[in-house]
Design a protein around this motif. Structure first.
Motif, mmCIF file in Angstrom:
data_model
loop_
_atom_site.group_PDB
_atom_site.id
_atom_site.type_symbol
_atom_site.label_atom_id
_atom_site.label_comp_id
_atom_site.label_asym_id
_atom_site.label_seq_id
_atom_site.Cartn_x
_atom_site.Cartn_y
_atom_site.Cartn_z
ATOM 1 N N ASP A 299 2.806 13.507 70.170
ATOM 2 C CA ASP A 299 2.883 14.961 70.286
ATOM 3 C C ASP A 299 3.917 15.360 71.341
ATOM 4 O O ASP A 299 3.573 15.692 72.484
ATOM 5 C CB ASP A 299 1.507 15.534 70.641
ATOM 6 C CG ASP A 299 1.482 17.055 70.568
ATOM 7 O OD1 ASP A 299 2.486 17.663 70.128
ATOM 8 O OD2 ASP A 299 0.453 17.636 70.964
ATOM 9 N N PRO A 300 5.213 15.329 70.989
ATOM 10 C CA PRO A 300 6.254 15.683 71.968
ATOM 11 C C PRO A 300 6.177 17.140 72.428
ATOM 12 O O PRO A 300 6.665 17.471 73.500
ATOM 13 C CB PRO A 300 7.564 15.389 71.242
ATOM 14 C CG PRO A 300 7.226 15.380 69.800
ATOM 15 C CD PRO A 300 5.782 14.977 69.690
ATOM 16 N N VAL A 301 5.536 17.996 71.651
ATOM 17 C CA VAL A 301 5.373 19.397 72.061
ATOM 18 C C VAL A 301 4.476 19.452 73.301
ATOM 19 O O VAL A 301 4.758 20.184 74.258
ATOM 20 C CB VAL A 301 4.782 20.250 70.915
ATOM 21 C CG1 VAL A 301 4.474 21.665 71.395
ATOM 22 C CG2 VAL A 301 5.741 20.291 69.735
ATOM 23 N N ALA A 302 3.406 18.659 73.314
ATOM 24 C CA ALA A 302 2.506 18.623 74.474
ATOM 25 C C ALA A 302 3.240 18.079 75.701
ATOM 26 O O ALA A 302 3.041 18.579 76.809
ATOM 27 C CB ALA A 302 1.280 17.766 74.166
ATOM 28 N N TYR A 303 4.098 17.078 75.512
ATOM 29 C CA TYR A 303 4.884 16.552 76.634
ATOM 30 C C TYR A 303 5.827 17.630 77.171
ATOM 31 O O TYR A 303 5.930 17.839 78.374
ATOM 32 C CB TYR A 303 5.682 15.315 76.203
ATOM 33 C CG TYR A 303 6.580 14.802 77.291
ATOM 34 C CD1 TYR A 303 6.086 14.014 78.321
ATOM 35 C CD2 TYR A 303 7.927 15.141 77.316
ATOM 36 C CE1 TYR A 303 6.909 13.571 79.349
ATOM 37 C CE2 TYR A 303 8.758 14.702 78.329
ATOM 38 C CZ TYR A 303 8.242 13.914 79.342
ATOM 39 O OH TYR A 303 9.054 13.486 80.362
ATOM 40 N N ARG A 304 6.511 18.333 76.271
ATOM 41 C CA ARG A 304 7.430 19.409 76.680
ATOM 42 C C ARG A 304 6.701 20.483 77.467
ATOM 43 O O ARG A 304 7.182 20.950 78.495
ATOM 44 C CB ARG A 304 8.078 20.031 75.443
ATOM 45 C CG ARG A 304 8.984 21.218 75.784
ATOM 46 C CD ARG A 304 9.249 22.127 74.617
ATOM 47 N NE ARG A 304 8.014 22.739 74.146
ATOM 48 C CZ ARG A 304 7.892 23.303 72.959
ATOM 49 N NH1 ARG A 304 8.889 23.318 72.112
ATOM 50 N NH2 ARG A 304 6.745 23.844 72.592
ATOM 51 N N ASP A 305 5.529 20.869 76.997
ATOM 52 C CA ASP A 305 4.782 21.939 77.636
ATOM 53 C C ASP A 305 4.013 21.466 78.874
ATOM 54 O O ASP A 305 3.558 22.287 79.661
ATOM 55 C CB ASP A 305 3.801 22.567 76.642
ATOM 56 C CG ASP A 305 4.522 23.242 75.484
ATOM 57 O OD1 ASP A 305 5.732 23.536 75.604
ATOM 58 O OD2 ASP A 305 3.870 23.475 74.445
ATOM 59 N N GLY A 306 3.906 20.167 79.049
ATOM 60 C CA GLY A 306 3.160 19.630 80.179
ATOM 61 C C GLY A 306 4.052 18.974 81.211
ATOM 62 O O GLY A 306 4.642 19.643 82.062
#
Length: 143
Positions: free
Chosen positions: A122-129
């Motif tokens: 989940d690269p979106v979670a990494y970006r947002d975290g």
């Protein structure tokens, strides 16, 4: 103060601006030599004798992260992975030239984190975290 209180360079600039405005409003065409136009300012680090010094490396890495963040304005997982991979490679390369061991270590940690983000399901979670604060790892090394 004798004579005209306006300094010579200002008078010349004012006269040139007025001439250009009048000429353009009269429908005339003005040719300007490209060499007469100032070069735009760039914040990109330029290879120089300071390359490898802590402040130079910080500037280079912060630029990589900032430019990369622009590419992260998507929820497309493949595009995010590509952006994280590109940033990871560039940060690792910039960090390797540092003269400061702690800075090299911080750059390696940032690069590895970006790599994990690229491989994340989940690269979106990494970006947002984690990505939001990743540059802070470098802050203490920018002396």
């Amino acid at each position: 103060m004798k004579g005209n209180p306006v300094p010579e360079p200002r008078r010349t600039a004012l006269a040139t601006a007025l001439f250009a405005a009048l000429t353009l409003s009269a429908g005339c065409e003005v040719d300007i030599d490209p060499g007469a136009i100032p070069v735009p300012v760039s914040i990109a680090p330029i290879p120089s004798a300071s390359a490898g010094q802590p402040k130079y490396v910080c500037t280079a890495i912060y630029k990589i992260l900032t430019d990369g963040a622009v590419r992260l304005a998507t929820d497309d997982r493949d595009r995010l992975r590509d952006a994280f991979t590109t940033m990871s490679t560039a940060v690792a390369a910039a960090g390797r030239v540092s003269t400061e061991p702690a800075q090299r270590d911080a750059a390696t940690a940032i690069s590895e984190s970006l790599s994990r983000g690229a491989q994340s399901p989940d690269p979106v979670a990494y970006r947002d975290g984690e990505f939001a604060t990743i540059g802070q790892r470098l802050d203490d090394t920018c002396v």
